[in-house]
Write a protein that holds these residues in place. Structure first.
Motif, short mmCIF file in Angstrom:
data_model
loop_
_atom_site.label_atom_id
_atom_site.label_comp_id
_atom_site.label_asym_id
_atom_site.label_seq_id
_atom_site.Cartn_x
_atom_site.Cartn_y
_atom_site.Cartn_z
N ALA A 81 -1.68 3.43 -4.86
CA ALA A 81 -2.18 2.89 -3.60
C ALA A 81 -3.68 2.68 -3.71
O ALA A 81 -4.35 3.18 -4.62
CB ALA A 81 -1.85 3.83 -2.45
N ALA A 82 -4.25 1.94 -2.76
CA ALA A 82 -5.67 1.61 -2.81
C ALA A 82 -6.54 2.87 -2.77
O ALA A 82 -7.56 2.97 -3.46
CB ALA A 82 -6.04 0.68 -1.66
N GLN A 83 -6.15 3.86 -1.97
CA GLN A 83 -6.93 5.10 -1.88
C GLN A 83 -6.93 5.84 -3.21
O GLN A 83 -7.96 6.35 -3.65
CB GLN A 83 -6.37 6.00 -0.77
N GLU A 84 -5.77 5.90 -3.87
CA GLU A 84 -5.68 6.56 -5.17
C GLU A 84 -6.50 5.81 -6.21
O GLU A 84 -7.17 6.42 -7.06
CB GLU A 84 -4.22 6.65 -5.61
N PHE A 96 -7.21 -2.63 -7.48
CA PHE A 96 -7.68 -2.23 -6.15
C PHE A 96 -7.94 -3.44 -5.27
O PHE A 96 -7.48 -3.49 -4.12
CB PHE A 96 -8.96 -1.40 -6.30
N HIS A 141 -4.98 -5.39 -3.79
CA HIS A 141 -4.33 -4.85 -2.60
C HIS A 141 -4.77 -5.60 -1.35
O HIS A 141 -4.05 -5.59 -0.33
CB HIS A 141 -4.67 -3.36 -2.45
N ALA A 161 -9.16 4.00 -5.60
CA ALA A 161 -10.57 4.24 -5.30
C ALA A 161 -11.03 5.58 -5.86
O ALA A 161 -12.14 5.69 -6.41
CB ALA A 161 -10.80 4.17 -3.79
N GLU A 162 -10.20 6.61 -5.74
CA GLU A 162 -10.55 7.93 -6.28
C GLU A 162 -10.65 7.89 -7.80
O GLU A 162 -11.58 8.48 -8.38
CB GLU A 162 -9.50 8.95 -5.85
N GLU A 201 0.81 -1.22 0.00
CA GLU A 201 0.00 0.00 0.00
C GLU A 201 0.84 1.26 0.00
O GLU A 201 0.51 2.23 -0.69
CB GLU A 201 -0.92 -0.01 1.22
N TRP A 202 1.94 1.28 0.74
CA TRP A 202 2.69 2.52 0.91
C TRP A 202 4.12 2.46 0.40
O TRP A 202 4.70 3.51 0.09
CB TRP A 202 2.70 2.92 2.39
#
Length: 355
Positions: free
Chosen positions: A245-248, A270, A273, A250-251, A120-121
């Motif tokens: 990353a998963a947040q990116e 996604f 991850h 998702a956006e 993720e990071w």
């Protein structure tokens, strides 16, 4: 029981780490050999630069190989305990098979969290750094840094804050250079740009034209450009799904859905991850039946061979189903989780048959 658990963790973890590092080092070696073909084609990209590129890509290899390393490493660790009759002694002391499996799964949870953090990071960032470094070494008209991607195209210098894909850009700034007067002729800023029907549509555009007598501002809700940036540069500089990353992700998926655009590749990345760390637990469940079921009539070599074979099948099945999902429209969540669920069901079925 705590002593037995710590000893079990130590034996299995040591074997997993040795296997993990061995697989990554082997893959990195062959990747370096592959980079030799690019060495020498550009004065800026030599052996040291190729080695740096491989080293920065190591976290991604660590992430990708961990499920297979968990399977082979757990087979080695538990297999050594079985070969030395230590598992038999544990069972004779009243420790049931399900308790031993439960102990290894506790270790698996810790490893799964570690792998999730890595994927993720760490891995997306280092992979972006590696790709950006190689692009800067090989492409004179392209530079990638903290402030985004910089492109030189004739008399224009273009800065792109976020290059999501070959069809979507964000935070674009275009500097038009007047070569004769040696100054900036205009500055165009756009919040986003999307490719539609062969042309680029820039939205929320602000343009400042610089003249000798002052600055002329202009604003546009939309502005179309037939050639925004060079095609070859766009292709190699576009962000790949596994670099986010998963947040990116998702956006980006939310944006694609809001605009009725395809997001299959990014949805699959996604869900991976989460399925990749969980596959660590599945590999530990699969390893247990081979150790307990064959500890009397099979050697370590046979167990390792079976484990490697299962690992390869899992990797190929996961990759093939993912590609088929994109081509044939299989829901990304199903394509990402189906291999995991099938191997989990197979591992639990084999584990129930062990006595």
């Amino acid at each position: 029981m705590n002593i037995i658990e710590r000893y079990l963790w130590k034996s299995v973890l040591f074997s997993i780490l040795i296997t993990w590092l061995s697989l990554v080092m082997l893959d990195s070696f062959f990747a370096f050999l592959g980079e030799i073909g690019d060495v020498g084609q550009n004065n800026n990209y030599g052996n040291l630069q190729a080695l740096y590129y491989i080293l920065m890509g190591a976290p991604r290899r660590l992430y990708d190989y961990f499920p297979t390393a968990t399977l082979i490493g757990s087979l080695l660790g538990l297999g050594n305990l079985a070969a030395n009759s230590e598992l038999t002694a544990m069972r004779a002391a009243g420790v049931a098979i399900r308790q031993i499996v439960s102990m290894t799964l506790k270790l698996g949870l810790v490893l799964a969290l570690m792998v999730f953090v890595l994927g993720e990071w760490v891995a997306p960032r280092t992979e972006q750094i590696a790709n950006s470094f190689k692009l800067q070494m090989q492409q004179k008209q392209l530079a990638v840094g903290v402030q985004g991607t910089w492109i030189k195209d004739g008399e224009r210098i273009i800065n792109i804050g976020k290059l999501w894909s070959e069809k979507k850009l964000e935070n674009i700034t275009i500097y038009q250079i007047d070569q004769q007067q040696g100054r900036i002729a205009s500055i165009t800023r756009a919040a986003s740009a999307e490719r539609e029907a062969g042309t680029w549509v820039m939205r929320q555009v602000e343009r400042q034209t610089l003249r000798n007598d002052g600055i002329t501002p202009e604003t546009y809700a939309e502005l179309r450009e037939d050639k925004l940036i060079p095609e070859q540069v766009l292709t190699i500089a576009a962000v790949k799904p596994n670099q986010l990353a998963a947040q990116e992700l998702a956006e980006f998926i939310a944006h694609q859905r809001a605009n009725d655009l395809s997001s299959g590749r990014f949805e699959q990345a996604f869900w991976q991850h989460f399925t990749t760390p969980l596959s660590t637990l599945v590999m530990l469940i699969i390893a247990a039946p081979f150790v307990f079921g064959f500890q009397r009539n099979a050697g370590a070599g046979q167990r390792i061979f079976i484990g490697i074979l299962i690992g390869i099948v899992f990797f190929l099945f996961n990759r093939i189903l993912g590609n088929m999902g994109i081509v044939y429209g299989i829901p990304p969540l199903l394509a990402a989780t189906l291999p995991l669920l099938l191997f989990l069901a197979g591992g639990l079925w084999m584990l129930r048959r062990v006595r």
